[in-house]
Design an enzyme around this catalytic site. Structure first.
Site, mmCIF file in Angstrom:
data_model
loop_
_atom_site.group_PDB
_atom_site.id
_atom_site.type_symbol
_atom_site.label_atom_id
_atom_site.label_comp_id
_atom_site.label_asym_id
_atom_site.label_seq_id
_atom_site.Cartn_x
_atom_site.Cartn_y
_atom_site.Cartn_z
ATOM 1 N N ASP A 121 53.086 -10.940 24.222
ATOM 2 C CA ASP A 121 53.557 -9.826 23.705
ATOM 3 C C ASP A 121 54.834 -9.336 23.299
ATOM 4 O OD1 ASP A 121 51.195 -8.349 22.516
ATOM 5 O OD2 ASP A 121 50.580 -7.301 24.027
ATOM 6 N N GLN B 5 45.706 -5.298 27.072
ATOM 7 C CA GLN B 5 45.518 -4.320 25.900
ATOM 8 C C GLN B 5 46.003 -2.996 26.054
ATOM 9 O OE1 GLN B 5 44.308 -5.604 22.712
ATOM 10 N NE2 GLN B 5 44.943 -3.685 22.040
ATOM 11 N N LYS C 71 40.988 -11.174 18.750
ATOM 12 C CA LYS C 71 41.774 -12.021 19.440
ATOM 13 C C LYS C 71 41.098 -13.120 20.134
ATOM 14 C CE LYS C 71 45.343 -8.497 20.183
ATOM 15 N NZ LYS C 71 45.519 -7.238 20.895
#
Ligand code: NDP
Length: 303
Positions: A122, A99, A55
């Site tokens: 997200d 994460q 990422k």
């Protein structure tokens, strides 16, 4: 099956990243700063480390700023929440991603709930899940949004099609079903308690498999010509017995590609299908967040 039946998610993701790159450059020229994505990693889960590295690299390659925060596995909840609050308040940070999975002593829902919904790239915050459910603008989880982009690119208008989503997780199955409903598909959500799954799947013009069971969906479950999107990422033993004995593995999806590809009208491979889309959509969501946070208009459909 022909090559044209393969939905090339890798190529689509590259094109999307290139578009993000162009728009990120014009954002920087207008805003006087780069769009910024902060990624928080707690602990040393090897798969998560790979994702976070990837990422970070792709964020920078698109001309955006990447802020990585790596915390030890024994980080307490208060420290993690304090970091999220600091990122919420930081004007250089447009998107925040924590994460998952987090170490077991940390409450994932509480952490996600602390992220400012307008930086929740997200799309996991309940506010964004709610916005999706009622058809308002908001951040949509990256993997299902990537699946929808691939479907629309391949099929154009999805209105009236029968779609079966196998899996009802909050990060893939449920938002995928909402997105397909938003496109006026007739949507069925299947899960582990679904009776006669093969029969249910056989009705579908669109099948999205997000189960986490290697090669579960078979060719005789598929209506000829259906479009099959395989979200699954499963690591299984190598086909070569010597390599397998050495512990070598290979990636397969939730769809048995060998039997499904000859029946399907189009199918995403694993790897190279849905997988590359997830980060590309994350970068897209970050760019959208940056424009909103800076009060700079981004034309509808520009990305
Ligand atoms: P979850 O484990 O959270 O959800 C799996 C879903 O599959 C559940 O709803 C479960 O039903 C259902 N299920 C399990 N077994 C069966 C069965 N035998 N028949 C029908 N349904 C079943 O997984 P995720 O949604 O997080 O992920 C799904 C897959 O997608 C995984 O392989 C994951 O690695 C992959 N993935 C890939 C991403 C990418 O970037 N390409 C991103 C995210 C995930 P129930 O609710 O009843 O238990």
């Amino acid at each position: 099956m022909t090559d044209s039946n393969i939905i090339d998610g890798k190529a689509f993701a590259e094109t999307l990243r290139a578009r993000v790159g162009t728009l990120a450059a014009s954002f920087e020229a207008q805003a006087g700063r780069k769009a910024g994505l902060a990624v928080v990693l707690v602990g040393e889960d090897p798969a998560s480390q790979v994702y976070v590295r990837s990422k970070g690299k792709q964020t920078v390659a698109c001309g955006m700023a990447s802020f990585e925060h790596k915390l030890p596995a024994d980080t307490d909840e208060a420290s993690l929440l304090a970091l999220v609050e600091a990122l919420n308040a930081d004007p250089a940070v447009d998107g925040i991603l924590v994460q998952l999975p987090l170490p077991a002593h940390l409450d994932e829902q509480k952490v996600i709930a602390t992220i400012n919904p307008d930086k929740d790239v997200d799309g996991f915050h309940v506010i964004n899940a709610g916005r999706l459910a009622v058809g308002q603008k908001g951040f949509v989880p990256c993997t299902p949004l990537g699946c929808l982009m691939l479907l629309k690119d391949r099929l154009g208008n999805l209105s009236g099609l029968d779609a079966v989503v196998i899996g009802r997780s909050n990060i893939v199955g449920k938002p995928m079903a909402q997105l397909l409903l938003g496109e006026s598909c007739t949507v069925t959500i299947a899960h582990s308690r679904t009776k006669d799954l093969a029969e249910v799947v056989r009705r579908a013009d669109i099948v999205v498999a997000a189960v986490g069971r290697a090669e579960m969906v078979k060719g005789d479950w598929i209506k000829p010509g259906a479009t099959v999107i395989d979200v699954g990422i499963n690591r299984v033993a190598s086909l070569d017995p010597v390599a397998a004995a050495e512990g070598k593995t290979r990636l397969v999806g939730d769809v048995d590609f060998a039997s499904v590809a000859p029946v399907a009208g189009a199918i995403t491979p694993v790897p190279g299908g849905v997988g590359p889309m997830t980060i590309a959509v994350l970068l897209r969501n970050t760019l959208v967040a940056a424009h909103a946070n800076a009060g700079i208009a981004l034309a509808e459909g520009a990305i």
